[in-house]
Design a protein around this motif. Structure first.
Motif, PDB file in Angstrom:
ATOM      1  N   ARG A 108       2.228   1.785  -3.525  1.00  0.00           N
ATOM      2  CA  ARG A 108       1.210   2.359  -4.412  1.00  0.00           C
ATOM      3  C   ARG A 108       1.022   3.842  -4.125  1.00  0.00           C
ATOM      4  NH1 ARG A 108      -1.445  -2.614  -3.266  1.00  0.00           N
ATOM      5  NH2 ARG A 108      -2.723  -1.583  -1.684  1.00  0.00           N
ATOM      6  N   PHE A 109       0.991   4.198  -2.845  1.00  0.00           N
ATOM      7  CA  PHE A 109       0.788   5.591  -2.478  1.00  0.00           C
ATOM      8  C   PHE A 109       1.920   6.459  -3.008  1.00  0.00           C
ATOM      9  CE2 PHE A 109       1.740   9.157   0.315  1.00  0.00           C
ATOM     10  CZ  PHE A 109       0.532   9.843   0.295  1.00  0.00           C
ATOM     11  N   TYR A 110       3.158   6.032  -2.786  1.00  0.00           N
ATOM     12  CA  TYR A 110       4.294   6.845  -3.213  1.00  0.00           C
ATOM     13  C   TYR A 110       4.378   6.946  -4.728  1.00  0.00           C
ATOM     14  CZ  TYR A 110       6.160   7.517   1.460  1.00  0.00           C
ATOM     15  OH  TYR A 110       6.338   7.911   2.764  1.00  0.00           O
ATOM     16  N   ILE A 111       4.029   5.901  -5.428  1.00  0.00           N
ATOM     17  CA  ILE A 111       3.982   5.974  -6.891  1.00  0.00           C
ATOM     18  C   ILE A 111       2.947   6.998  -7.330  1.00  0.00           C
ATOM     19  CG2 ILE A 111       3.364   4.707  -8.983  1.00  0.00           C
ATOM     20  CD1 ILE A 111       4.684   2.246  -7.738  1.00  0.00           C
ATOM     21  N   SER A 139      11.130  16.747  -0.209  1.00  0.00           N
ATOM     22  CA  SER A 139      11.164  16.256  -1.588  1.00  0.00           C
ATOM     23  C   SER A 139      11.174  17.431  -2.550  1.00  0.00           C
ATOM     24  CB  SER A 139       9.952  15.358  -1.870  1.00  0.00           C
ATOM     25  OG  SER A 139       8.795  16.149  -2.105  1.00  0.00           O
ATOM     26  N   ASP A 140      11.292  17.113  -3.837  1.00  0.00           N
ATOM     27  CA  ASP A 140      11.192  18.146  -4.860  1.00  0.00           C
ATOM     28  C   ASP A 140       9.770  18.233  -5.392  1.00  0.00           C
ATOM     29  OD1 ASP A 140      11.197  15.698  -6.086  1.00  0.00           O
ATOM     30  OD2 ASP A 140      12.800  16.142  -7.505  1.00  0.00           O
ATOM     31  N   GLY A 141       8.818  17.701  -4.611  1.00  0.00           N
ATOM     32  CA  GLY A 141       7.410  17.743  -4.980  1.00  0.00           C
ATOM     33  C   GLY A 141       6.591  18.485  -3.936  1.00  0.00           C
ATOM     34  N   PRO A 142       5.262  18.365  -3.982  1.00  0.00           N
ATOM     35  CA  PRO A 142       4.389  19.079  -3.050  1.00  0.00           C
ATOM     36  C   PRO A 142       4.353  18.429  -1.663  1.00  0.00           C
ATOM     37  CG  PRO A 142       3.086  17.676  -4.478  1.00  0.00           C
ATOM     38  CD  PRO A 142       4.507  17.579  -4.972  1.00  0.00           C
ATOM     39  N   ALA A 143       3.744  19.121  -0.717  1.00  0.00           N
ATOM     40  CA  ALA A 143       3.601  18.607   0.643  1.00  0.00           C
ATOM     41  C   ALA A 143       2.515  17.533   0.692  1.00  0.00           C
ATOM     42  CB  ALA A 143       3.253  19.750   1.586  1.00  0.00           C
ATOM     43  N   PHE A 144       2.727  16.526   1.520  1.00  0.00           N
ATOM     44  CA  PHE A 144       1.712  15.506   1.752  1.00  0.00           C
ATOM     45  C   PHE A 144       2.075  14.722   3.010  1.00  0.00           C
ATOM     46  CE2 PHE A 144       4.869  13.481  -1.038  1.00  0.00           C
ATOM     47  CZ  PHE A 144       5.102  12.270  -0.410  1.00  0.00           C
ATOM     48  N   THR A 145       1.148  13.927   3.503  1.00  0.00           N
ATOM     49  CA  THR A 145       1.390  13.008   4.623  1.00  0.00           C
ATOM     50  C   THR A 145       1.037  11.610   4.156  1.00  0.00           C
ATOM     51  OG1 THR A 145       0.894  14.711   6.269  1.00  0.00           O
ATOM     52  CG2 THR A 145       0.791  12.419   7.002  1.00  0.00           C
ATOM     53  N   ASP A 146       1.921  10.655   4.364  1.00  0.00           N
ATOM     54  CA  ASP A 146       1.684   9.305   3.853  1.00  0.00           C
ATOM     55  C   ASP A 146       0.756   8.518   4.782  1.00  0.00           C
ATOM     56  OD1 ASP A 146       3.108   8.131   5.951  1.00  0.00           O
ATOM     57  OD2 ASP A 146       4.709   7.348   4.699  1.00  0.00           O
ATOM     58  N   GLY A 169       5.647  -7.855  -0.322  1.00  0.00           N
ATOM     59  CA  GLY A 169       5.267  -7.089   0.853  1.00  0.00           C
ATOM     60  C   GLY A 169       6.366  -6.974   1.874  1.00  0.00           C
ATOM     61  N   LYS A 170       7.614  -7.305   1.473  1.00  0.00           N
ATOM     62  CA  LYS A 170       8.718  -7.324   2.425  1.00  0.00           C
ATOM     63  C   LYS A 170       9.626  -6.094   2.345  1.00  0.00           C
ATOM     64  CE  LYS A 170       8.966 -12.382   2.564  1.00  0.00           C
ATOM     65  NZ  LYS A 170       9.848 -13.566   2.367  1.00  0.00           N
ATOM     66  N   TYR A 171       9.719  -5.478   1.161  1.00  0.00           N
ATOM     67  CA  TYR A 171      10.668  -4.385   0.994  1.00  0.00           C
ATOM     68  C   TYR A 171      10.396  -3.674  -0.324  1.00  0.00           C
ATOM     69  CZ  TYR A 171      15.238  -2.095   0.256  1.00  0.00           C
ATOM     70  OH  TYR A 171      16.241  -1.192   0.032  1.00  0.00           O
ATOM     71  N   ALA A 172      10.590  -2.363  -0.334  1.00  0.00           N
ATOM     72  CA  ALA A 172      10.469  -1.607  -1.581  1.00  0.00           C
ATOM     73  C   ALA A 172      11.311  -0.344  -1.493  1.00  0.00           C
ATOM     74  CB  ALA A 172       9.021  -1.251  -1.867  1.00  0.00           C
ATOM     75  N   GLU A 173      11.960   0.011  -2.600  1.00  0.00           N
ATOM     76  CA  GLU A 173      12.679   1.271  -2.717  1.00  0.00           C
ATOM     77  C   GLU A 173      11.873   2.195  -3.624  1.00  0.00           C
ATOM     78  OE1 GLU A 173      16.636   0.546  -4.073  1.00  0.00           O
ATOM     79  OE2 GLU A 173      17.248  -0.446  -2.209  1.00  0.00           O
ATOM     80  N   ALA A 176       0.836  -1.204   0.000  1.00  0.00           N
ATOM     81  CA  ALA A 176       0.000   0.000   0.000  1.00  0.00           C
ATOM     82  C   ALA A 176       0.869   1.252   0.000  1.00  0.00           C
ATOM     83  CB  ALA A 176      -0.922  -0.001   1.218  1.00  0.00           C
ATOM     84  N   SER A 177       1.970   1.226   0.755  1.00  0.00           N
ATOM     85  CA  SER A 177       2.878   2.370   0.772  1.00  0.00           C
ATOM     86  C   SER A 177       3.502   2.588  -0.601  1.00  0.00           C
ATOM     87  CB  SER A 177       3.980   2.160   1.805  1.00  0.00           C
ATOM     88  OG  SER A 177       3.455   2.221   3.110  1.00  0.00           O
TER      89      SER A 177
END
Length: 207
Positions: A128-131, A185-192, A143-147, A125-126
């Motif tokens: 997908r959100f970051y993408i 980041s070099d993008g907009p503000a957000f909360t994950d 579901g164990k690790y992602a960069e 889920a994290s």
């Protein structure tokens, strides 16, 4: 693409952490700001300096100790390499590690990569959100690790399950309250979804 560019650690007294970051050579990417937000237990993240050899790990560890860090796990060899874990004066967890178990060259406090590791409830889920926020998907193991994101700022972002992230640094996964960290980041503000706050790099306010 959105990328992780900087990190601001929340501290009741920022000065010792700022001095430590300067000594470790990460002050251009990691800073400190005042924060008295309540927090208990594992704060859900750690920082890892990936070094070329065990001598570099030992040198980084000594710099950290001279800067007021406390040892959580002393330097030791394991099947994956060599490393040590400390808590900086503000309580953030730092890991110094190398996949090499041998000394190569001069043992100086240098590193190849700075990894920001977030402990999350659901890695998929994290991811997908970051993408959806414009980050590039890097290496991933279900579901164990992602960069995620690029490394333009000299930073690598990775997400683990919270229990795994805590176990890796020898911490109890329980914790509540503020993460006491702001990611730039070099993008907009957000909360994950796990409550990690992101702001445009260079615009993080004291909190």
């Amino acid at each position: 693409m959105t990328a992780l560019m900087s990190l601001t650690l929340g501290c009741e007294n920022p000065e010792p952490t700022r001095a430590l970051c300067q000594a470790l050579g990460v002050a251009d990417r990691v800073s400190a700001a005042h924060s008295d937000e309540p927090t208990t237990g594992f704060r859900g993240f750690s920082l890892s300096l990936v070094a070329p050899s065990r001598g570099h790990v030992d040198a980084l560890l000594q710099v950290a100790l001279d800067g007021g860090a406390s040892v959580l796990q002393p330097a030791s060899t394991s099947f994956w390499g060599y490393g040590a874990i400390v808590a900086s004066p503000d309580g953030a967890i730092w890991k110094f590690a190398s996949s090499s178990k041998k000394d190569t060259g001069e043992a100086v406090p240098e590193f190849d990569n700075l990894v920001v590791l977030l402990g999350v409830d659901d890695v998929k889920a994290s991811k997908r959100f970051y993408i959806s926020q414009g980050m590039h998907a890097g290496r991933s193991f279900g579901g164990k690790y992602a960069e995620l994101g690029g490394t333009d700022g000299g930073l690598t972002l990775a997400v683990y399950p919270r229990k795994t992230a805590a176990k890796e640094v020898g911490a109890d996964p329980a914790g509540s309250g503020s993460h006491r960290v702001v990611l730039g980041s070099d993008g907009p503000a957000f909360t994950d979804p796990d409550g990690f706050v992101w702001e445009p790099a260079g615009m993080t306010s004291e909190r």
